[in-house]
Design a protein around this motif. Structure first.
Motif, mmCIF file in Angstrom:
data_model
loop_
_atom_site.group_PDB
_atom_site.id
_atom_site.type_symbol
_atom_site.label_atom_id
_atom_site.label_comp_id
_atom_site.label_asym_id
_atom_site.label_seq_id
_atom_site.Cartn_x
_atom_site.Cartn_y
_atom_site.Cartn_z
ATOM 1 N N TYR A 167 -9.549 7.626 0.488
ATOM 2 C CA TYR A 167 -9.400 9.013 0.064
ATOM 3 C C TYR A 167 -9.986 9.140 -1.333
ATOM 4 O O TYR A 167 -9.875 8.218 -2.139
ATOM 5 C CB TYR A 167 -7.923 9.423 -0.014
ATOM 6 C CG TYR A 167 -7.181 9.418 1.299
ATOM 7 C CD1 TYR A 167 -7.517 10.288 2.317
ATOM 8 C CD2 TYR A 167 -6.115 8.545 1.488
ATOM 9 C CE1 TYR A 167 -6.817 10.297 3.515
ATOM 10 C CE2 TYR A 167 -5.408 8.550 2.682
ATOM 11 C CZ TYR A 167 -5.761 9.427 3.691
ATOM 12 O OH TYR A 167 -5.067 9.419 4.863
ATOM 13 N N PRO A 168 -10.547 10.294 -1.660
ATOM 14 C CA PRO A 168 -10.950 10.520 -3.051
ATOM 15 C C PRO A 168 -9.702 10.492 -3.944
ATOM 16 O O PRO A 168 -8.603 10.854 -3.508
ATOM 17 C CB PRO A 168 -11.574 11.919 -3.032
ATOM 18 C CG PRO A 168 -11.847 12.215 -1.597
ATOM 19 C CD PRO A 168 -10.898 11.402 -0.795
ATOM 20 N N LYS A 169 -9.856 10.066 -5.179
ATOM 21 C CA LYS A 169 -8.705 9.951 -6.081
ATOM 22 C C LYS A 169 -7.972 11.272 -6.265
ATOM 23 O O LYS A 169 -6.758 11.294 -6.401
ATOM 24 C CB LYS A 169 -9.132 9.381 -7.433
ATOM 25 C CG LYS A 169 -9.424 7.906 -7.366
ATOM 26 C CD LYS A 169 -9.647 7.326 -8.731
ATOM 27 C CE LYS A 169 -9.938 5.837 -8.574
ATOM 28 N NZ LYS A 169 -10.037 5.141 -9.824
ATOM 29 N N LEU A 174 1.230 9.316 0.704
ATOM 30 C CA LEU A 174 2.314 8.533 1.299
ATOM 31 C C LEU A 174 1.772 7.541 2.337
ATOM 32 O O LEU A 174 2.216 6.391 2.404
ATOM 33 C CB LEU A 174 3.358 9.456 1.921
ATOM 34 C CG LEU A 174 4.090 10.373 0.925
ATOM 35 C CD1 LEU A 174 4.979 11.366 1.660
ATOM 36 C CD2 LEU A 174 4.880 9.553 -0.075
ATOM 37 N N PHE A 175 0.793 7.989 3.132
ATOM 38 C CA PHE A 175 0.188 7.087 4.116
ATOM 39 C C PHE A 175 -0.541 5.936 3.424
ATOM 40 O O PHE A 175 -0.415 4.780 3.812
ATOM 41 C CB PHE A 175 -0.778 7.872 5.016
ATOM 42 C CG PHE A 175 -1.455 7.028 6.050
ATOM 43 C CD1 PHE A 175 -0.733 6.429 7.072
ATOM 44 C CD2 PHE A 175 -2.827 6.828 6.009
ATOM 45 C CE1 PHE A 175 -1.358 5.648 8.033
ATOM 46 C CE2 PHE A 175 -3.466 6.052 6.950
ATOM 47 C CZ PHE A 175 -2.728 5.457 7.977
ATOM 48 N N PHE A 176 -1.287 6.279 2.381
ATOM 49 C CA PHE A 176 -2.016 5.259 1.624
ATOM 50 C C PHE A 176 -1.056 4.222 1.053
ATOM 51 O O PHE A 176 -1.285 3.018 1.156
ATOM 52 C CB PHE A 176 -2.807 5.934 0.499
ATOM 53 C CG PHE A 176 -3.620 4.988 -0.327
ATOM 54 C CD1 PHE A 176 -4.852 4.540 0.110
ATOM 55 C CD2 PHE A 176 -3.155 4.538 -1.557
ATOM 56 C CE1 PHE A 176 -5.610 3.667 -0.646
ATOM 57 C CE2 PHE A 176 -3.900 3.665 -2.323
ATOM 58 C CZ PHE A 176 -5.134 3.228 -1.864
ATOM 59 N N TRP A 206 1.450 -1.241 0.979
ATOM 60 C CA TRP A 206 2.610 -2.126 0.938
ATOM 61 C C TRP A 206 2.751 -2.921 2.233
ATOM 62 O O TRP A 206 3.222 -4.061 2.213
ATOM 63 C CB TRP A 206 3.879 -1.345 0.601
ATOM 64 C CG TRP A 206 3.825 -0.876 -0.816
ATOM 65 C CD1 TRP A 206 3.701 0.408 -1.247
ATOM 66 C CD2 TRP A 206 3.816 -1.694 -1.996
ATOM 67 N NE1 TRP A 206 3.628 0.436 -2.622
ATOM 68 C CE2 TRP A 206 3.701 -0.834 -3.112
ATOM 69 C CE3 TRP A 206 3.887 -3.064 -2.225
ATOM 70 C CZ2 TRP A 206 3.671 -1.306 -4.422
ATOM 71 C CZ3 TRP A 206 3.855 -3.522 -3.533
ATOM 72 C CH2 TRP A 206 3.749 -2.649 -4.607
ATOM 73 N N SER A 207 2.308 -2.369 3.364
ATOM 74 C CA SER A 207 2.297 -3.143 4.612
ATOM 75 C C SER A 207 1.318 -4.306 4.502
ATOM 76 O O SER A 207 1.611 -5.419 4.955
ATOM 77 C CB SER A 207 1.897 -2.251 5.796
ATOM 78 O OG SER A 207 2.874 -1.289 6.040
ATOM 79 N N ASN A 216 -8.385 2.384 -5.724
ATOM 80 C CA ASN A 216 -8.084 3.799 -5.510
ATOM 81 C C ASN A 216 -6.794 4.237 -6.189
ATOM 82 O O ASN A 216 -6.413 5.395 -6.078
ATOM 83 C CB ASN A 216 -7.990 4.118 -4.014
ATOM 84 C CG ASN A 216 -9.346 4.288 -3.393
ATOM 85 O OD1 ASN A 216 -10.312 4.581 -4.072
ATOM 86 N ND2 ASN A 216 -9.426 4.099 -2.096
ATOM 87 N N SER A 217 -6.112 3.332 -6.856
ATOM 88 C CA SER A 217 -4.854 3.656 -7.520
ATOM 89 C C SER A 217 -5.112 4.178 -8.919
ATOM 90 O O SER A 217 -6.144 3.922 -9.510
ATOM 91 C CB SER A 217 -3.970 2.408 -7.624
ATOM 92 O OG SER A 217 -3.640 1.945 -6.355
ATOM 93 N N GLU A 218 -4.110 4.883 -9.441
ATOM 94 C CA GLU A 218 -4.170 5.308 -10.828
ATOM 95 C C GLU A 218 -4.051 4.077 -11.709
ATOM 96 O O GLU A 218 -3.445 3.086 -11.324
ATOM 97 C CB GLU A 218 -2.992 6.227 -11.149
ATOM 98 C CG GLU A 218 -2.992 7.536 -10.423
ATOM 99 C CD GLU A 218 -1.741 8.339 -10.740
ATOM 100 O OE1 GLU A 218 -1.096 8.083 -11.776
ATOM 101 O OE2 GLU A 218 -1.421 9.217 -9.940
#
Length: 189
Positions: free
Chosen positions: A23-25, A37-39, A44-45, A84-86
């Protein structure tokens, strides 16, 4: 035959069951949105699966574990989530190391991508702290010190020293020797 069946199932899980959405940031900025939430659930999975794979240390060969854990899961899926995380708290939480007690002063070559990401994360944290309040600068410095600890825990001492030098962290020896402050799964190579 049991180990062959296990290895086949682990590889099939990597190929068919692990998915990290791109996903775009800006889509991930809303922490209550479905994509965010899906990301997070997928990340974590994948992290939990990595921990499960590492439980087979000593039973499966190191080369097989490197292929599954580092090449198949960490570099292919988890590192994408990191990128893709902050920056800051979320990235630091995600970047906790699963690997410790690696021998030598350099990390294994398969971990170079994650080491480069961590060095880039330290640079990003520093850049975002320029012009901020003293409290925010102190928090940024603490995050950079955590990056150095993470690098040291993966035996990427060369990267840890470079980040420390780039960001004028004088207590690098203390940070490297204090690497046990992060929860880790032991994985000797």
């Amino acid at each position: 035959m049991l180990l062959k069946a296990l290895l086949l199932r682990m590889r099939r899980t990597l190929d068919a069951d692990v998915f990290m959405p791109l996903y775009p940031k800006n889509i991930l900025e809303n922490k209550n949105s479905g994509p965010y939430l899906f990301f997070q659930r997928q990340f974590w999975s994948s992290g939990k699966l990595l921990g499960n794979f590492l439980q087979w240390y000593g039973i499966l060969s190191n080369q097989t574990l490197q292929e599954l854990c580092i090449d198949g899961l960490l570099n292919r899926h988890i590192l994408m989530a990191f990128q893709n995380s902050e920056y800051g708290e979320d990235s630091m939480k995600k970047a906790q190391s699963w690997f410790s007690n690696l021998r030598g002063d350099k990390t294994i070559s398969q971990l170079e991508n994650s080491c480069r990401y961590l060095a880039h994360l330290a640079d990003t944290i520093y850049r975002h702290s320029i012009g901020c309040s003293d409290v925010e600068k102190r928090n940024a410095r603490e995050h950079i010190q955590q990056v150095i600890k993470l690098l040291a825990s993966t035996r990427a001492l060369d990267h840890a020293v470079t980040v420390a030098n780039d960001h004028n962290v004088k207590e690098v020896k203390i940070l490297i020797e204090g690497k046990e402050t992060f929860p880790t799964t032991h994985f000797e190579l």
